[in-house]
Motif scaffolding. Structure first.
Motif, PDB file in Angstrom:
ATOM      1  N   LYS A   1       0.840  -1.187   0.000  1.00 26.99           N
ATOM      2  CA  LYS A   1       0.000   0.000   0.000  1.00 26.99           C
ATOM      3  C   LYS A   1       0.884   1.249   0.000  1.00 26.99           C
ATOM      4  O   LYS A   1       1.845   1.345   0.766  1.00 26.99           O
TER       5      LYS A   1
ATOM      6  N   GLY B   1       2.160   4.229   3.850  1.00 24.59           N
ATOM      7  CA  GLY B   1       0.956   3.678   3.239  1.00 24.59           C
ATOM      8  C   GLY B   1      -0.278   3.690   4.111  1.00 24.59           C
ATOM      9  O   GLY B   1      -1.310   3.138   3.731  1.00 24.59           O
TER      10      GLY B   1
ATOM     11  N   GLU C   1      -2.517  -0.247  -3.996  1.00 29.96           N
ATOM     12  CA  GLU C   1      -1.555  -1.345  -3.839  1.00 29.96           C
ATOM     13  C   GLU C   1      -0.819  -1.518  -5.163  1.00 29.96           C
ATOM     14  O   GLU C   1      -1.441  -1.776  -6.198  1.00 29.96           O
TER      15      GLU C   1
ATOM     16  N   GLU D   1      -9.771   3.443   1.974  1.00 34.18           N
ATOM     17  CA  GLU D   1      -8.524   2.804   1.572  1.00 34.18           C
ATOM     18  C   GLU D   1      -7.541   2.842   2.748  1.00 34.18           C
ATOM     19  O   GLU D   1      -7.301   3.880   3.340  1.00 34.18           O
ATOM     20  N   GLY D   2      -6.997   1.704   3.076  1.00 32.62           N
ATOM     21  CA  GLY D   2      -6.040   1.625   4.172  1.00 32.62           C
ATOM     22  C   GLY D   2      -6.650   1.314   5.522  1.00 32.62           C
ATOM     23  O   GLY D   2      -5.927   1.074   6.494  1.00 32.62           O
TER      24      GLY D   2
END
Length: 264
Positions: free
Chosen positions: A4, A46, A63, A204-205
């Motif tokens: 990521k 990330g 990613e 995201e993440g």
């Protein structure tokens, strides 16, 4: 290696620079055209702490093939560009040379004051000596708060924050605290809190951040509070995937709250 990492859409970037200050690792800067750019892959952890401050949505976590995040190189970079005090805010999870985990010290935080990690006694309980249970305190007016930390939004919390080291964890959809009148007493009391909205947040993440939080701390239990609306089930899936990735054997307890404020 695939991992990521931050990706920047130059078409959307307006050059405000907020992401460059939000990133404690100094991984972002403005180039000659006034656009945000990633300095080097090795400086980006990330986790996406910069996502929440971008007013145009120009940043996202993707990613892709990238060099591994290098904590030591990042610390050297931050010291050279921001000074020694800023190094304490650099994201570290690996053991130090002494064999102990390195955590950013909350008193040396160099980012937004609103994301400064704080632990405090909930309003409904007075502080007690270490190892003893907190005692009930008489609130001046109204119902007491059971919140014992700050921040609570998943974008802002650090997996290394001290209040996660030995905790029962509550992961709550934003709306649950408004719908459930007894949220503080029934769900929050005695727990560390993380809130998120699987529909409106940039998620995201989220899985990776929760997985790191669970893997790097002693988490005794996990409660997931969601609304009965279909989109809210996404938070349950995020937590379940995070637990699986963490390698811990914890079965999340799911609490569903109706729009009428009743528990289902």
């Amino acid at each position: 290696m695939k991992r990521k990492i931050i990706e920047i859409d130059r078409r959307l970037c307006n050059g405000c620079g907020q992401c460059t200050t939000a990133c404690a690792e100094g991984a972002l800067e403005l180039d000659g055209e006034g656009k945000a750019v990633l300095v080097r892959d090795i400086y980006c952890d990330g986790l996406g702490a910069c996502l929440d401050v971008c007013p145009t949505g120009a940043l996202k976590v993707v990613e892709k093939d990238a060099s591994a995040y290098d904590e030591d190189a990042t610390a050297s970079h931050v010291e050279a560009t921001r000074g020694r005090e800023a190094v304490a805010a650099v994201h570290r999870t690996a053991p130090s040379a002494s064999g102990t985990a390195v955590h950013p010290h909350p008193s040396r935080h160099s980012g937004c004051p609103g994301s400064l990690a704080r632990s405090f006694a909930p309003m409904g309980r007075s502080a007690s000596p270490q190892g003893q249970a907190p005692t009930a305190a008489q609130p001046a007016t109204g119902s007491p708060s059971e919140l014992g930390q700050w921040p609570i939004q998943l974008h802002l919390v650090s997996p290394a924050a001290p209040y996660f080291r030995d905790c029962d964890l509550l992961v709550a959809a934003d709306c649950t605290a408004f719908a459930l009148g007894s949220f503080h007493q029934d769900l929050l009391r005695g727990k560390a809190l993380v809130i998120a909205c699987p529909k409106l947040d940039r998620i995201e993440g989220y899985v990776e951040k929760l997985a790191e939080l669970i893997a790097s701390n002693t988490v005794y239990s996990i409660t997931v509070a969601i609304m009965e609306v279909p989109c809210c089930s996404g938070l349950r899936r995020i937590v379940e995937e995070a637990v699986e990735r963490s390698g811990k054997n914890i079965a999340p307890r799911i609490v569903v709250v109706g729009m009428d404020g009743q528990r289902r």
